[in-house]
Enzyme design. Structure first.
Site, PDB file in Angstrom:
ATOM      1  N   LYS A 121       0.818  -1.221   0.000  1.00 39.23           N
ATOM      2  CA  LYS A 121       0.000   0.000   0.000  1.00 39.23           C
ATOM      3  C   LYS A 121       0.850   1.268   0.000  1.00 39.23           C
ATOM      4  O   LYS A 121       0.605   2.188  -0.776  1.00 39.23           O
ATOM      5  CB  LYS A 121      -0.922   0.005   1.235  1.00 39.23           C
ATOM      6  CG  LYS A 121      -1.976  -1.076   1.247  1.00 39.23           C
ATOM      7  CD  LYS A 121      -2.898  -0.932   2.445  1.00 39.23           C
ATOM      8  CE  LYS A 121      -2.225  -1.223   3.775  1.00 39.23           C
ATOM      9  NZ  LYS A 121      -1.845  -2.636   3.925  1.00 39.23           N
ATOM     10  N   THR A 122       1.814   1.321   0.904  1.00 32.80           N
ATOM     11  CA  THR A 122       2.616   2.537   1.040  1.00 32.80           C
ATOM     12  C   THR A 122       3.383   2.833  -0.239  1.00 32.80           C
ATOM     13  O   THR A 122       3.412   3.975  -0.715  1.00 32.80           O
ATOM     14  CB  THR A 122       3.589   2.400   2.216  1.00 32.80           C
ATOM     15  OG1 THR A 122       2.843   2.252   3.438  1.00 32.80           O
ATOM     16  CG2 THR A 122       4.473   3.628   2.349  1.00 32.80           C
ATOM     17  N   GLU A 165      -3.612   6.017   1.390  1.00 27.40           N
ATOM     18  CA  GLU A 165      -3.408   4.624   1.783  1.00 27.40           C
ATOM     19  C   GLU A 165      -4.610   4.189   2.619  1.00 27.40           C
ATOM     20  O   GLU A 165      -5.007   4.884   3.554  1.00 27.40           O
ATOM     21  CB  GLU A 165      -2.117   4.504   2.589  1.00 27.40           C
ATOM     22  CG  GLU A 165      -1.737   3.100   2.957  1.00 27.40           C
ATOM     23  CD  GLU A 165      -0.315   3.010   3.516  1.00 27.40           C
ATOM     24  OE1 GLU A 165      -0.080   2.077   4.297  1.00 27.40           O
ATOM     25  OE2 GLU A 165       0.520   3.861   3.186  1.00 27.40           O
TER      26      GLU A 165
END
Length: 462
Positions: A121-122, A165
């Site tokens: 995600k990051t 995110e």
């Protein structure tokens, strides 16, 4: 232009303001003109970055840190119910809101892209933020890690796009209503909150159901958990798949390693695009393709977005080079789930050439170690040698019988060379005694193992 302050958030107080998610929201609110205050357990560069924006940051948690005129108190799921500032808020009748509600309010009126998945995600959120900025679209973004400096995890931009995110760990991603949602992968994790894969799938289905009418779900065609989610959604939302699978809408034709970079060729809407990803590893190349597909779904021309993705050069703790000493490179990895560990070790193997890979691994959470300790040990077998630290508890209390020894035993059973070290202060000397010129040392885990990188370099320099 981006909207102003959400209602009742002109004087917010954040409990745990230094955290990755909390600090980003606080930063955006400060940039929008709010009088931001908060507290954190310890001082940090992130706290200093918030102070530079005019925020008041207290160190330690105490009732007197909460101003009587605060408009709301923002908390994360990590904040315990006995926190003195939370108790003071109840006494004063100050509204308490979860960070996900605060983030959802910041996205209102914009065109949100929400990035979800068990892993990546990051990185994917960061890739989108950097590439869209490179194109002059001035997005707002909130990321779970710093791009290049403390406090760079979030920005209030003047453009209409908001990249965020979306955290599944506590189901907080159910609060968002994105125009485009990304699901990178779906696996069982966060065992304190999910008891089964069915619960995980149900949670991601709810997230997908939050996509606004006419919006798009961008989802992996390669990852079995993502494919199962696509089957379960059964056409209930417009879906664009990406990956190497033959049936992918955005097809990855090749990923060619070039040292610490990759050259990626994709087929999208009948056209072939070749572009550079400036970080190593096939999994990061796939993250970039997810970002490309999401941007295209929002109307950003893929032919412009693809080369802009090369501007992303990494995010802190995601295979970030800490330094080099005595011919040994030290790289920091946030990987803490076996899938992430395996992916980062494979990427480093491709980048290390003839050098050995030495890992300093710190397990993160007792619940994760209990459920996935064996798989973590198997991942460490991909390294030439590993040091395993005690479990980093974070928000959890110990679980009887659950220690890092579970990982050590599994790694040894898989044929790995593993050394348990219980005192972090001993690690630099242990690694310096193992490392040779040409080796690569990977500090790995979601806890404070990152602090050991500079100390290892100091020891190697002696």
């Amino acid at each position: 232009m981006a909207p102003g302050l959400p209602p009742a958030m002109d004087r917010p107080h954040f409990i745990g303001i230094g955290g990755a998610g909390m600090s980003g929201i606080a930063k955006i609110l400060a940039q929008r003109g709010a009088e931001v205050a908060g507290s954190d357990a310890k001082d940090s560069a992130t706290a200093d970055a918030l102070r530079a924006l005019g925020a008041t940051v207290h160190i330690g948690h105490a009732a007197e840190h909460l101003a009587d005129d605060a408009s709301c108190v923002v908390v994360s799921s990590a904040i315990r119910t006995d926190n003195p500032e939370l108790a003071r808020a109840a006494e004063l009748g100050i509204p308490v809101i979860h960070r996900s509600d605060a983030l959802a309010a910041l996205m209102a009126g914009l065109r949100p892209i929400a990035v979800a998945g068990t892993h990546g995600k990051t990185t994917t959120t960061s890739m989108l933020a950097v590439a869209l900025t490179e194109l002059g679209l001035d997005p707002s973004y909130a990321i779970g890690g710093d791009l290049d400096a403390p406090g760079s995890n979030a920005l209030h931009g003047a453009g209409e796009i908001f990249v965020a995110e979306a955290d599944e760990s506590d189901r907080s991603f159910h609060k968002y209503a994105p125009e485009v949602a990304i699901v990178l992968n779906v696996e069982l994790d966060h065992h304190a909150n999910y008891a089964s894969m069915d619960e995980i799938y149900e949670s991601f289905e709810t997230f997908a159901g939050r996509i606004v009418p006419g919006g798009t779900l961008v989802i992996s065609a390669d990852h079995e958990g993502a494919r199962e989610l696509t089957r379960r959604l059964a056409g209930s939302v417009r879906t664009v798949t990406y990956g190497e699978a033959e049936d992918a809408d955005v097809r990855v034709l090749s990923v060619v390693p070039q040292g610490l970079r990759s050259e990626v060729t994709v087929e999208l809407a009948g056209a072939r695009l070749t572009f550079t990803v400036s970080v190593p590893g096939r999994h990061y190349a796939h993250n970039a393709v997810a970002a490309l597909a999401a941007g295209a779904a929002l109307g950003v021309p893929a032919a412009e977005l693809a080369p802009a993705l090369a501007a992303y050069t990494g995010v802190k703790r995601r295979l970030q080079l800490t330094g080099e000493a005595a011919g040994v490179q030290v790289v920091d990895s946030y990987a803490h789930h076996p899938t992430e560990m395996t992916a980062d070790l494979e990427a480093m193997r491709a980048a290390a050439g003839d050098g050995r890979i030495l890992v300093v691994f710190q397990p993160h959470l007792f619940s994760r170690t209990q459920e996935l300790g064996t798989e973590m040990g198997h991942s460490l077998a991909l390294a030439d040698a590993s040091v395993v630290l005690d479990v980093y508890p974070a928000r959890e209390d110990p679980i009887p019988g659950v220690t890092s020894e579970l990982i050590v035993e599994a790694a040894r059973a898989a044929g790995a060379d593993v050394t348990p070290v219980h005192d972090k202060a001993d690690v630099p000397a242990v690694i310096a005694g193992m490392a040779k010129a040409g080796d690569l040392v990977l500090t790995m885990g979601a806890g404070d193992v990152t602090d050991l990188g500079p100390r290892i370099l100091d020891q190697l320099s002696k």
